[in-house]
Design a protein around this motif. Structure first.
Motif, PDB file in Angstrom:
ATOM      1  N   SER A  49     -15.970  -7.339   1.051  1.00  0.00           N
ATOM      2  CA  SER A  49     -15.771  -7.119  -0.528  1.00  0.00           C
ATOM      3  C   SER A  49     -14.771  -7.088  -1.060  1.00  0.00           C
ATOM      4  O   SER A  49     -14.889  -7.842  -2.707  1.00  0.00           O
ATOM      5  N   LEU A  50     -13.821  -7.185  -0.847  1.00  0.00           N
ATOM      6  CA  LEU A  50     -12.656  -6.426  -1.789  1.00  0.00           C
ATOM      7  C   LEU A  50     -11.755  -7.976  -1.564  1.00  0.00           C
ATOM      8  O   LEU A  50     -10.938  -8.491  -1.824  1.00  0.00           O
ATOM      9  N   CYS A  51     -11.960  -8.499   0.375  1.00  0.00           N
ATOM     10  CA  CYS A  51     -10.947  -9.467   0.651  1.00  0.00           C
ATOM     11  C   CYS A  51     -11.927 -10.774   0.472  1.00  0.00           C
ATOM     12  O   CYS A  51     -10.194 -12.020   0.127  1.00  0.00           O
ATOM     13  N   GLY A  52     -12.899 -11.039   0.946  1.00  0.00           N
ATOM     14  CA  GLY A  52     -13.646 -11.899   0.766  1.00  0.00           C
ATOM     15  C   GLY A  52     -13.311 -13.537   2.211  1.00  0.00           C
ATOM     16  O   GLY A  52     -13.447 -12.511   3.182  1.00  0.00           O
ATOM     17  N   HIS A  53     -11.926 -13.811   1.725  1.00  0.00           N
ATOM     18  CA  HIS A  53     -11.614 -14.584   2.900  1.00  0.00           C
ATOM     19  C   HIS A  53     -10.551 -14.614   3.468  1.00  0.00           C
ATOM     20  O   HIS A  53      -9.801 -15.890   3.993  1.00  0.00           O
ATOM     21  N   LYS A  54      -9.618 -13.700   2.587  1.00  0.00           N
ATOM     22  CA  LYS A  54      -8.199 -13.524   2.352  1.00  0.00           C
ATOM     23  C   LYS A  54      -7.748 -11.943   2.827  1.00  0.00           C
ATOM     24  O   LYS A  54      -8.525 -11.494   3.460  1.00  0.00           O
ATOM     25  N   GLU A  55      -6.597 -11.891   3.720  1.00  0.00           N
ATOM     26  CA  GLU A  55      -6.335 -10.897   4.364  1.00  0.00           C
ATOM     27  C   GLU A  55      -5.794 -10.026   3.456  1.00  0.00           C
ATOM     28  O   GLU A  55      -6.088  -9.794   2.293  1.00  0.00           O
ATOM     29  N   GLY A  56      -5.735  -9.030   4.029  1.00  0.00           N
ATOM     30  CA  GLY A  56      -6.252  -7.338   3.008  1.00  0.00           C
ATOM     31  C   GLY A  56      -5.641  -6.157   4.076  1.00  0.00           C
ATOM     32  O   GLY A  56      -6.392  -6.589   4.990  1.00  0.00           O
ATOM     33  N   VAL A  57      -4.805  -5.274   3.667  1.00  0.00           N
ATOM     34  CA  VAL A  57      -4.978  -3.817   4.324  1.00  0.00           C
ATOM     35  C   VAL A  57      -6.712  -2.798   3.982  1.00  0.00           C
ATOM     36  O   VAL A  57      -6.194  -3.033   2.408  1.00  0.00           O
ATOM     37  N   VAL A  58      -7.639  -2.791   4.125  1.00  0.00           N
ATOM     38  CA  VAL A  58      -8.753  -2.377   3.245  1.00  0.00           C
ATOM     39  C   VAL A  58      -8.839  -0.239   2.926  1.00  0.00           C
ATOM     40  O   VAL A  58      -8.459  -0.706   4.376  1.00  0.00           O
ATOM     41  N   SER A  59      -9.747   0.165   2.559  1.00  0.00           N
ATOM     42  CA  SER A  59      -9.336   1.460   3.126  1.00  0.00           C
ATOM     43  C   SER A  59     -10.425   1.796   1.801  1.00  0.00           C
ATOM     44  O   SER A  59     -11.318   1.382   1.008  1.00  0.00           O
ATOM     45  N   ILE A  60     -11.376   2.582   2.697  1.00  0.00           N
ATOM     46  CA  ILE A  60     -12.530   3.534   1.795  1.00  0.00           C
ATOM     47  C   ILE A  60     -12.223   4.994   1.747  1.00  0.00           C
ATOM     48  O   ILE A  60     -12.098   5.887   2.809  1.00  0.00           O
ATOM     49  N   LEU A  61     -12.537   5.720   0.965  1.00  0.00           N
ATOM     50  CA  LEU A  61     -11.811   7.103  -0.231  1.00  0.00           C
ATOM     51  C   LEU A  61     -13.259   7.238  -0.601  1.00  0.00           C
ATOM     52  O   LEU A  61     -13.845   7.021  -2.008  1.00  0.00           O
ATOM     53  N   GLY A  62     -14.666   7.786   0.383  1.00  0.00           N
ATOM     54  CA  GLY A  62     -15.334   8.052  -0.335  1.00  0.00           C
ATOM     55  C   GLY A  62     -16.253   9.807   0.297  1.00  0.00           C
ATOM     56  O   GLY A  62     -14.830  10.357   0.482  1.00  0.00           O
TER      57      GLY A  62
ATOM     58  N   ASP B 126     -19.141   0.376   7.681  1.00  0.00           N
ATOM     59  CA  ASP B 126     -18.533  -0.942   6.418  1.00  0.00           C
ATOM     60  C   ASP B 126     -17.761  -0.699   6.518  1.00  0.00           C
ATOM     61  O   ASP B 126     -17.525  -0.759   5.095  1.00  0.00           O
ATOM     62  N   LEU B 127     -15.907  -0.576   7.260  1.00  0.00           N
ATOM     63  CA  LEU B 127     -15.169  -1.212   6.902  1.00  0.00           C
ATOM     64  C   LEU B 127     -15.202  -2.733   6.598  1.00  0.00           C
ATOM     65  O   LEU B 127     -14.258  -3.595   5.833  1.00  0.00           O
TER      66      LEU B 127
ATOM     67  N   PHE C 231     -26.898  -5.171   6.503  1.00  0.00           N
ATOM     68  CA  PHE C 231     -26.517  -4.022   6.936  1.00  0.00           C
ATOM     69  C   PHE C 231     -25.109  -3.390   6.707  1.00  0.00           C
ATOM     70  O   PHE C 231     -24.620  -3.566   7.922  1.00  0.00           O
ATOM     71  N   TYR C 232     -24.620  -2.646   5.571  1.00  0.00           N
ATOM     72  CA  TYR C 232     -22.756  -2.309   6.304  1.00  0.00           C
ATOM     73  C   TYR C 232     -22.781  -0.418   5.792  1.00  0.00           C
ATOM     74  O   TYR C 232     -23.503  -0.072   4.733  1.00  0.00           O
ATOM     75  N   GLY C 233     -22.861   0.334   7.107  1.00  0.00           N
ATOM     76  CA  GLY C 233     -23.295   1.456   7.162  1.00  0.00           C
ATOM     77  C   GLY C 233     -22.054   3.195   7.988  1.00  0.00           C
ATOM     78  O   GLY C 233     -20.732   1.746   8.484  1.00  0.00           O
ATOM     79  N   THR C 234     -21.517   3.377   7.149  1.00  0.00           N
ATOM     80  CA  THR C 234     -20.736   4.161   8.112  1.00  0.00           C
ATOM     81  C   THR C 234     -21.203   4.688   9.953  1.00  0.00           C
ATOM     82  O   THR C 234     -23.043   4.571  10.000  1.00  0.00           O
TER      83      THR C 234
ATOM     84  N   GLY D 224     -16.551  10.443   3.387  1.00  0.00           N
ATOM     85  CA  GLY D 224     -15.348  10.376   4.368  1.00  0.00           C
ATOM     86  C   GLY D 224     -14.297   9.316   3.994  1.00  0.00           C
ATOM     87  O   GLY D 224     -14.179   8.216   2.640  1.00  0.00           O
ATOM     88  N   SER D 225     -13.687   8.994   5.276  1.00  0.00           N
ATOM     89  CA  SER D 225     -12.603   7.330   4.871  1.00  0.00           C
ATOM     90  C   SER D 225     -12.111   7.219   5.906  1.00  0.00           C
ATOM     91  O   SER D 225     -12.273   7.458   7.237  1.00  0.00           O
ATOM     92  N   ASN D 226     -11.288   6.226   5.780  1.00  0.00           N
ATOM     93  CA  ASN D 226     -11.478   4.884   6.800  1.00  0.00           C
ATOM     94  C   ASN D 226     -10.442   3.621   6.284  1.00  0.00           C
ATOM     95  O   ASN D 226     -10.839   3.626   5.279  1.00  0.00           O
ATOM     96  N   SER D 227      -9.631   3.307   7.321  1.00  0.00           N
ATOM     97  CA  SER D 227      -9.073   1.692   6.384  1.00  0.00           C
ATOM     98  C   SER D 227      -8.784   1.004   7.919  1.00  0.00           C
ATOM     99  O   SER D 227      -9.038   1.312   8.817  1.00  0.00           O
ATOM    100  N   CYS D 228      -8.419  -0.460   8.064  1.00  0.00           N
ATOM    101  CA  CYS D 228      -8.019  -1.295   8.747  1.00  0.00           C
ATOM    102  C   CYS D 228      -7.579  -2.544   8.122  1.00  0.00           C
ATOM    103  O   CYS D 228      -7.205  -2.474   6.524  1.00  0.00           O
ATOM    104  N   TYR D 229      -6.812  -3.341   8.510  1.00  0.00           N
ATOM    105  CA  TYR D 229      -6.106  -4.763   8.490  1.00  0.00           C
ATOM    106  C   TYR D 229      -7.096  -5.212   9.089  1.00  0.00           C
ATOM    107  O   TYR D 229      -7.684  -5.891   9.650  1.00  0.00           O
ATOM    108  N   TYR D 230      -7.480  -6.151   7.809  1.00  0.00           N
ATOM    109  CA  TYR D 230      -8.936  -7.459   7.771  1.00  0.00           C
ATOM    110  C   TYR D 230      -8.156  -8.476   7.733  1.00  0.00           C
ATOM    111  O   TYR D 230      -7.065  -9.101   6.831  1.00  0.00           O
TER     112      TYR D 230
END
Length: 282
Positions: free
Chosen positions: A106-119, A99-100, A67-70, A121-127
């Protein structure tokens, strides 16, 4: 004993998308959103039992729930959702995450990236490919949520209530919503789930994109997100920027323009993280 299935949830304030793995063909199901800020464990349990369980195959048994949630960056909220899941499926293993983390996997799998959610609400992170290493704080729809549906919807209502729309846009707004100042203030300040209510007005932006005032709201709102969030990660200049959520999807061309303007590397844009999450957990 029934067929063992895994459930993968991507839950926002407005809706929850459920992926079902273990059947001949993967299923995607939907329920209303789950938000520990606005709902108790009992209310979440009722949503699961009333809306999700009847949609599951009768001969299936849930063996795992991801479960991934806000709102799940706070331990008490995470525990609340975990409790509800464990009551509904006491024999299943469960993994409840913010949810981040879902967006990052989902977006990066096992690679790095800057990930943003814009729904809603909004949020962001470096993974870094395994963990969320940096997370610029999400302050919710009252103090933050720049670039989100609630933030953009609030801008629409400000333009309407301040009488800033021209006659054409004012007529379009009145024709679509049939509302007034008193009703708007009642929904925002007195009724529950004001963030969902505000986000509902973001649709007006999508339908009237050709108008210069609407374009200004969109560009300013998404630029606020870049300035307050994307710019806070030095990795934004060296690794791909990925986005997910309804606002990101509908206005992905503006995100691409902002990335080009600021010379930042554009990555993927997904409407929802579900496809990537099902691949990650398969």
């Amino acid at each position: 004993m029934g067929v063992g299935i895994k459930l993968i949830a991507d839950s926002g304030s407005t809706k929850t998308e459920w992926g079902v793995l273990g059947l001949d063909q993967p299923l995607i199901l939907k329920t209303q959103g789950v938000s520990p800020y606005f709902q108790s464990a009992e209310q979440i349990k009722q949503i699961l039992e009333a809306e999700l369980v009847p949609q599951l195959p009768a001969d299936s048994e849930v063996t795992a729930v991801y479960f991934y949630g806000t709102g799940l960056s706070q331990p008490k909220n995470l525990q609340l959702v975990s409790d509800a899941i464990n009551i509904v499926w006491p024999r299943a293993t469960s993994d409840v995450q913010h949810d981040l983390m879902g967006a990052a996997r989902s977006l990066c799998g096992h690679k790095e990236g800057v990930v943003s959610i814009l729904g809603t609400g909004s949020n962001s992170c470096y993974y870094n490919g395994k963990e969320i290493v940096k997370n610029n704080p999400g302050l919710g729809y009252v103090l933050g949520d720049e670039g989100s549906g609630a933030y953009l919807g609030r801008k629409v209502l400000q333009y309407y209530l301040y009488n800033s729309f021209d006659e054409d846009l004012l007529a379009r707004f009145d024709y679509k919503y049939h509302t007034n100042k008193d009703e708007i203030l009642e929904n925002v300040y007195r009724k529950p789930l004001a963030n969902r209510y505000l986000a509902g007005f973001a649709e007006f932006l999508s339908e009237n994109r050709e108008h210069f005032m609407i374009q200004n709201i969109l560009e300013d709102g998404l630029n606020d997100f870049f300035f307050n969030h994307i710019y806070k990660y030095r990795e934004s200049w060296t690794t791909a920027l990925h986005f997910t959520g309804g606002i990101a999807w509908h206005f992905r061309d503006i995100l691409a323009e902002l990335c080009e303007l600021y010379e930042l590397p554009m990555g993927k844009v997904l409407r929802t993280p579900m496809e990537g999450l099902m691949e990650f957990h398969r």
